[in-house]
Design a protein around this motif. Structure first.
Motif, short mmCIF file in Angstrom:
data_model
loop_
_atom_site.label_atom_id
_atom_site.label_comp_id
_atom_site.label_asym_id
_atom_site.label_seq_id
_atom_site.Cartn_x
_atom_site.Cartn_y
_atom_site.Cartn_z
N HIS A 112 -114.23 63.11 -72.03
CA HIS A 112 -114.02 64.74 -71.98
C HIS A 112 -115.04 65.36 -72.52
O HIS A 112 -115.81 64.91 -73.26
CB HIS A 112 -112.53 65.20 -72.43
CG HIS A 112 -112.59 64.94 -74.01
ND1 HIS A 112 -113.25 65.71 -74.77
CD2 HIS A 112 -111.99 63.94 -74.85
CE1 HIS A 112 -112.85 65.12 -76.02
NE2 HIS A 112 -112.09 64.22 -76.17
N CYS B 187 -112.40 70.01 -75.54
CA CYS B 187 -111.22 69.51 -74.67
C CYS B 187 -110.56 68.13 -75.36
O CYS B 187 -110.75 67.78 -76.48
CB CYS B 187 -111.79 69.16 -73.22
SG CYS B 187 -112.56 70.61 -72.67
N MET C 35 -107.56 66.96 -70.01
CA MET C 35 -108.17 67.58 -68.99
C MET C 35 -108.51 66.62 -67.56
O MET C 35 -108.66 67.22 -66.61
CB MET C 35 -109.49 67.93 -69.61
CG MET C 35 -110.48 66.93 -69.66
SD MET C 35 -112.26 67.57 -69.82
CE MET C 35 -112.74 67.95 -68.17
N TRP C 36 -108.08 65.43 -67.79
CA TRP C 36 -108.35 64.60 -66.78
C TRP C 36 -107.23 63.99 -66.21
O TRP C 36 -107.28 63.06 -65.09
CB TRP C 36 -109.19 63.29 -67.06
CG TRP C 36 -110.48 63.32 -67.76
CD1 TRP C 36 -110.63 62.99 -69.06
CD2 TRP C 36 -111.74 63.62 -66.92
NE1 TRP C 36 -112.39 63.34 -69.01
CE2 TRP C 36 -112.52 63.71 -67.73
CE3 TRP C 36 -111.78 63.85 -65.70
CZ2 TRP C 36 -114.02 63.88 -67.46
CZ3 TRP C 36 -113.20 64.17 -65.25
CH2 TRP C 36 -114.28 64.29 -66.18
#
Length: 420
Positions: free
Chosen positions: A185, A189, A193-194
């Motif tokens: 990331h 973050c 986020m993924w």
């Protein structure tokens, strides 16, 4: 005008009924018709199986799921059993896998009640034991302690120092992973986020996401960090998990770690996706990173949060997707301040340009046309110096192009991985 003796509504409905429930069931139903129920059979064939199942607006699998959910909610267990058996033994266009069936039952627990879902699971397991040999499925023993949310993955912390928080998603198709993919990331973050990309790639890949040191639920050792430290963290994690060579997808800080990892531990890298990142900064930019560190030391991350959002997302996106921006802002300001500062030091000091020629792995470089933090020119430097690199520029994307343009980003990644 001639009279057509064929009742086309009935014939179409009968065709759909056979396709969904199977010939054997329909034949038994027709054979059991009599002077009392034949008209009812005619009615449901025309209206349920032609008027509803004959509509092209929903896929047949979706209609199956709707029927199962409604029969659970209403406790129509004879009808439920019929559609479970038909769903598991259906054709390629309308079959539900046991895992898809399980998802329908789990969701029904929320909307129809746990007792109804509990009964549905009991009925479904009886049918699975019956048809399992036909569909290659076995109800194997499994303790609830060994389960985890498939949209999040199995979460754990590495044994090394610093301990890194990570998740692993196994391939949902149940086969040997096509690749092992690692998602790394951006600064400020965390691995969440993924989530969307991780779940998509986990269809046929083993997917690992992790929090950098100083971020999320990973440890934040004291002192300043170098990019070598972060790359060695990743290498230790991959060796602990015995991944073999991986497809590394890194954005911003994650892309910088990916470069260093490929240079220091080339045997661990099968391919690289370097998104919205750079191999080095000018002295002016390095001074800006030093200033950011000083500002955070004095006023905390809150003091830079709005400026960071201005770099992460372009103005129009900030206007149209305020809730998304607010979510990332909360994540940034809640990051451990000392860990954030230490990673800022690593980012500001990155200098891999002269060594990029040693990277032999196939590489996709993704840039955002509106990115102020790592402009397109920085991506061109990567492509010009990495022997097997290609460039993809995302229109209307700033620094977090994966968030601003998820479809374009995902398409580029999937095409790249598909060609490996």
């Amino acid at each position: 005008m001639s009279f057509d003796p064929i009742d086309h509504d009935f014939e179409r409905g009968l065709h759909n009924r056979r396709a969904i429930l199977g010939d054997a069931w329909v034949e038994r139903s027709l054979a059991g018709a009599n002077s009392f129920n034949a008209e009812f059979q005619n009615l449901i064939t025309r209206f349920a199986w032609n008027e509803i199942w004959g509509r092209p607006g929903l896929e047949q699998q979706t209609r199956r799921a709707i029927v199962l959910a409604i029969t659970i909610a209403l406790g129509r267990w004879e009808e439920f059993d019929l559609h479970v058996r038909a769903a598991l033994l259906g054709s390629d266009t309308n079959r539900l896998t046991p895992d898809q069936l399980k998802e329908v039952l789990i969701q029904s627990a929320i909307y129809a009640g746990v007792p109804a879902a509990n009964t549905a699971f009991t009925h479904a397991q009886v049918i699975l034991r019956e048809v399992g040999p036909q569909i290659g499925y076995e109800l194997a023993p499994l303790t609830p302690y060994a389960t985890w949310h498939p949209g999040i993955g199995h979460a754990a912390r590495s044994a090394g120092q610093p301990a890194l928080h990570y998740t692993i998603r196994a391939p949902r198709n149940g086969k040997v992973p096509r690749h092992t993919v690692v998602l790394s990331h951006a600064l400020g973050c965390d691995l969440t986020m993924w989530d969307d990309l991780a779940n998509l790639l986990a269809e046929d890949c083993r997917v690992i996401a992790y929090d950098h040191r100083g971020h999320g639920s990973s440890e934040a050792p004291a002192g300043m960090y170098s990019m070598a430290d972060l790359a060695n963290d990743a290498a230790a994690l991959l060796r602990e998990l015995d991944t073999g060579p991986v497809v590394w997808i890194g954005l911003s800080l994650g892309g910088m770690v990916g470069q260093e990892l490929a240079l220091r531990h080339p045997s661990l890298i099968q391919a690289l996706v370097l998104a919205h990142t750079t191999s080095g900064y000018t002295e002016t930019a390095r001074e800006a990173w030093r200033q950011r560190i000083a500002t955070v030391r004095e006023g905390g991350i809150e003091a830079i949060a709005d400026a960071v959002m201005g770099r992460y997302f372009h103005e129009q996106f900030r206007i149209e997707h305020a809730a998304t921006v607010a979510r990332f802002r909360r994540r940034v300001v809640s990051t451990d301040a000392a860990g954030y500062i230490a990673c800022c030091h690593a980012v500001g000091a990155i200098d891999t340009t002269a060594r990029l020629g040693a990277i032999t792995a196939p590489t996709l470089v993704i840039a955002g046309e509106l990115d102020q933090g790592t402009p397109v020119e920085m991506s061109r430097t990567l492509v010009d110096n990495i022997p097997c690199a290609q460039l993809k520029i995302l229109a209307q994307a700033s620094h977090l192009g994966y968030v601003e343009q998820p479809q374009a980003f995902t398409l580029a990644v999937r095409e790249f991985i598909g060609a490996l």
